[in-house]
Scaffold this motif. Sequence first.
Motif, PDB file in Angstrom:
ATOM      1  N   TRP A 238       5.933  -7.505 -17.722  1.00 54.01           N
ATOM      2  CA  TRP A 238       4.777  -8.396 -17.644  1.00 54.01           C
ATOM      3  C   TRP A 238       4.843  -8.632 -15.880  1.00 54.01           C
ATOM      4  N   ALA A 239       6.008  -8.606 -15.076  1.00 49.78           N
ATOM      5  CA  ALA A 239       6.284  -8.703 -13.676  1.00 49.78           C
ATOM      6  C   ALA A 239       5.382  -7.502 -13.368  1.00 49.78           C
ATOM      7  N   ALA A 240       5.366  -6.282 -13.860  1.00 48.65           N
ATOM      8  CA  ALA A 240       4.993  -4.813 -13.599  1.00 48.65           C
ATOM      9  C   ALA A 240       3.254  -5.087 -13.937  1.00 48.65           C
ATOM     10  N   ILE A 241       2.852  -5.533 -14.762  1.00 48.93           N
ATOM     11  CA  ILE A 241       1.077  -5.479 -14.772  1.00 48.93           C
ATOM     12  C   ILE A 241       0.721  -6.601 -14.244  1.00 48.93           C
ATOM     13  N   VAL A 242       1.861  -7.328 -14.071  1.00 52.79           N
ATOM     14  CA  VAL A 242       0.472  -8.852 -12.288  1.00 52.79           C
ATOM     15  C   VAL A 242       0.552  -8.538 -11.236  1.00 52.79           C
ATOM     16  N   TYR A 243       1.841  -7.050 -10.935  1.00 55.11           N
ATOM     17  CA  TYR A 243       1.812  -6.336  -9.581  1.00 55.11           C
ATOM     18  C   TYR A 243       0.510  -5.076  -9.687  1.00 55.11           C
ATOM     19  N   PHE A 244       0.735  -4.830 -10.964  1.00 55.24           N
ATOM     20  CA  PHE A 244      -0.923  -4.142 -10.599  1.00 55.24           C
ATOM     21  C   PHE A 244      -2.115  -4.734 -10.983  1.00 55.24           C
ATOM     22  N   GLY A 245      -2.811  -5.881 -11.463  1.00 52.18           N
ATOM     23  CA  GLY A 245      -2.946  -7.178 -11.262  1.00 52.18           C
ATOM     24  C   GLY A 245      -3.849  -7.322  -9.720  1.00 52.18           C
ATOM     25  N   LEU A 246      -2.180  -7.176  -8.893  1.00 55.17           N
ATOM     26  CA  LEU A 246      -2.824  -7.732  -7.725  1.00 55.17           C
ATOM     27  C   LEU A 246      -3.824  -7.007  -6.944  1.00 55.17           C
ATOM     28  N   VAL A 247      -2.995  -5.635  -7.423  1.00 54.59           N
ATOM     29  CA  VAL A 247      -3.039  -4.622  -6.700  1.00 54.59           C
ATOM     30  C   VAL A 247      -4.832  -3.791  -6.791  1.00 54.59           C
ATOM     31  N   ALA A 248      -4.899  -4.364  -7.799  1.00 57.63           N
ATOM     32  CA  ALA A 248      -6.875  -4.447  -8.598  1.00 57.63           C
ATOM     33  C   ALA A 248      -7.501  -5.557  -7.651  1.00 57.63           C
ATOM     34  N   GLY A 249      -6.659  -6.463  -7.371  1.00 56.34           N
ATOM     35  CA  GLY A 249      -7.211  -7.795  -7.162  1.00 56.34           C
ATOM     36  C   GLY A 249      -7.473  -7.232  -5.737  1.00 56.34           C
ATOM     37  N   SER A 250      -6.781  -7.161  -5.285  1.00 53.80           N
ATOM     38  CA  SER A 250      -6.747  -6.662  -3.983  1.00 53.80           C
ATOM     39  C   SER A 250      -7.831  -5.469  -3.424  1.00 53.80           C
ATOM     40  N   ILE A 251      -7.784  -4.628  -4.269  1.00 55.85           N
ATOM     41  CA  ILE A 251      -9.263  -4.092  -3.985  1.00 55.85           C
ATOM     42  C   ILE A 251     -10.612  -4.134  -4.356  1.00 55.85           C
ATOM     43  N   PHE A 252     -10.581  -4.792  -5.537  1.00 50.01           N
ATOM     44  CA  PHE A 252     -11.435  -5.846  -5.441  1.00 50.01           C
ATOM     45  C   PHE A 252     -12.241  -6.460  -4.590  1.00 50.01           C
ATOM     46  N   GLY A 253     -11.000  -7.653  -4.216  1.00 48.44           N
ATOM     47  CA  GLY A 253     -11.906  -8.143  -3.323  1.00 48.44           C
ATOM     48  C   GLY A 253     -12.066  -8.145  -1.857  1.00 48.44           C
ATOM     49  N   LEU A 254     -12.018  -7.023  -1.300  1.00 50.25           N
ATOM     50  CA  LEU A 254     -11.351  -5.780   0.069  1.00 50.25           C
ATOM     51  C   LEU A 254     -13.302  -5.317  -0.729  1.00 50.25           C
ATOM     52  N   SER A 255     -13.829  -4.791  -1.618  1.00 48.56           N
ATOM     53  CA  SER A 255     -14.731  -4.570  -1.359  1.00 48.56           C
ATOM     54  C   SER A 255     -15.914  -5.237  -1.670  1.00 48.56           C
ATOM     55  N   VAL A 256     -15.851  -6.569  -1.913  1.00 47.12           N
ATOM     56  CA  VAL A 256     -16.441  -8.065  -1.713  1.00 47.12           C
ATOM     57  C   VAL A 256     -16.925  -8.125  -0.046  1.00 47.12           C
ATOM     58  N   LEU A 257     -15.624  -8.349   0.126  1.00 52.02           N
ATOM     59  CA  LEU A 257     -15.935  -8.201   1.888  1.00 52.02           C
ATOM     60  C   LEU A 257     -16.709  -7.143   2.400  1.00 52.02           C
ATOM     61  N   VAL A 258     -16.725  -6.273   2.017  1.00 55.81           N
ATOM     62  CA  VAL A 258     -17.110  -5.447   3.010  1.00 55.81           C
ATOM     63  C   VAL A 258     -19.156  -5.249   2.740  1.00 55.81           C
ATOM     64  N   VAL A 259     -19.095  -5.945   1.520  1.00 51.06           N
ATOM     65  CA  VAL A 259     -20.440  -5.447   0.442  1.00 51.06           C
ATOM     66  C   VAL A 259     -20.801  -6.648   1.039  1.00 51.06           C
ATOM     67  N   ASN A 260     -20.483  -7.490   1.612  1.00 57.44           N
ATOM     68  CA  ASN A 260     -20.871  -8.691   1.943  1.00 57.44           C
ATOM     69  C   ASN A 260     -20.902  -8.114   3.610  1.00 57.44           C
ATOM     70  N   LYS A 261     -20.760  -7.915   4.511  1.00 61.84           N
ATOM     71  CA  LYS A 261     -20.447  -6.916   5.404  1.00 61.84           C
ATOM     72  C   LYS A 261     -21.886  -5.924   5.867  1.00 61.84           C
ATOM     73  N   ARG A 262     -21.752  -5.216   4.829  1.00 59.66           N
ATOM     74  CA  ARG A 262     -22.570  -3.834   5.688  1.00 59.66           C
ATOM     75  C   ARG A 262     -23.878  -3.848   5.113  1.00 59.66           C
ATOM     76  N   ASP A 263     -24.486  -3.028   5.456  1.00 64.73           N
ATOM     77  CA  ASP A 263     -25.497  -3.712   4.883  1.00 64.73           C
ATOM     78  C   ASP A 263     -26.186  -2.216   3.336  1.00 64.73           C
ATOM     79  N   ALA A 264     -26.724  -2.701   2.637  1.00 62.63           N
ATOM     80  CA  ALA A 264     -27.001  -2.347   0.980  1.00 62.63           C
ATOM     81  C   ALA A 264     -26.716  -1.215   1.709  1.00 62.63           C
TER      82      ALA A 264
END
Length: 264
Positions: A238-264
Amino acid sequence: MGVLAAERIKLTSVKSPWWCSGIVVVLGLGLAALFAATTRSTFESASNEGVTAPPMTAFEATIGVQQIGVMVLMVLAALVVTSEYRFGVIRNTFMASNNRTAVLLAKAGIAALWSAVLTTVLAAAAIVLARVIAGPEVGANLTFSNGDTFRVLYTVPIYAALAAILAVGVGALVRQTAGAVTILLLWPLLLENIASVLPKIGEHIAPFLPFLNASYFLAGDNGMSAGLPVDFFHWGPWAAIVYFGLVAGSIFGLSVLVVNKRDA
């Protein structure tokens, strides 16, 4: 809710999601039937030689869904973003909602929900199909009252949903279908396998590789993850899937920041 409705209509009104979903169905059920037939043949051969062979497990019956199927669904999730960039309609999407974060959240939510629902149904269907083909002896453990079988029905959709969120993030960062698909396929199939066998440092890196942790979660304490013993990891499934979820969430969070800053 309007953004969610729009993304749902987009997902169901084009052909690529249906093609990807069809591939997942064919591979998931086809590999379940193949594994069941092979296991039954091996079981019968061993019985004729006086050797006791283990019956088939739900993990084996759903290997096509949880491995190849989820990868195809990651491609589908990436296409939810990259196809709009490819055809230049992402600008219209952002203008219509005026909230890029909401758009990405809706895309990730729809992709994750579809991946979870589809893999749940397919995992159950694969188990039933495998039991029918394997027979009562070989498929003795393939019952929904069995704890290991029931576990598959919630571990696979959890992994599929998190993988879809990761794929949407990668698609939003790369913005090109070819690049996103290459990353999503080579990451679990090649890059992590190479990193885990690197001399001197591989054994230290492997416990922190996201997809190996996801494999550990799917296999559980009773199995092995990508050939690695369970005591190789620093935590439980269960800790392993939480870790995977944190990685997935971090990449998604980074994509949100990048998309909001750069031109479409």
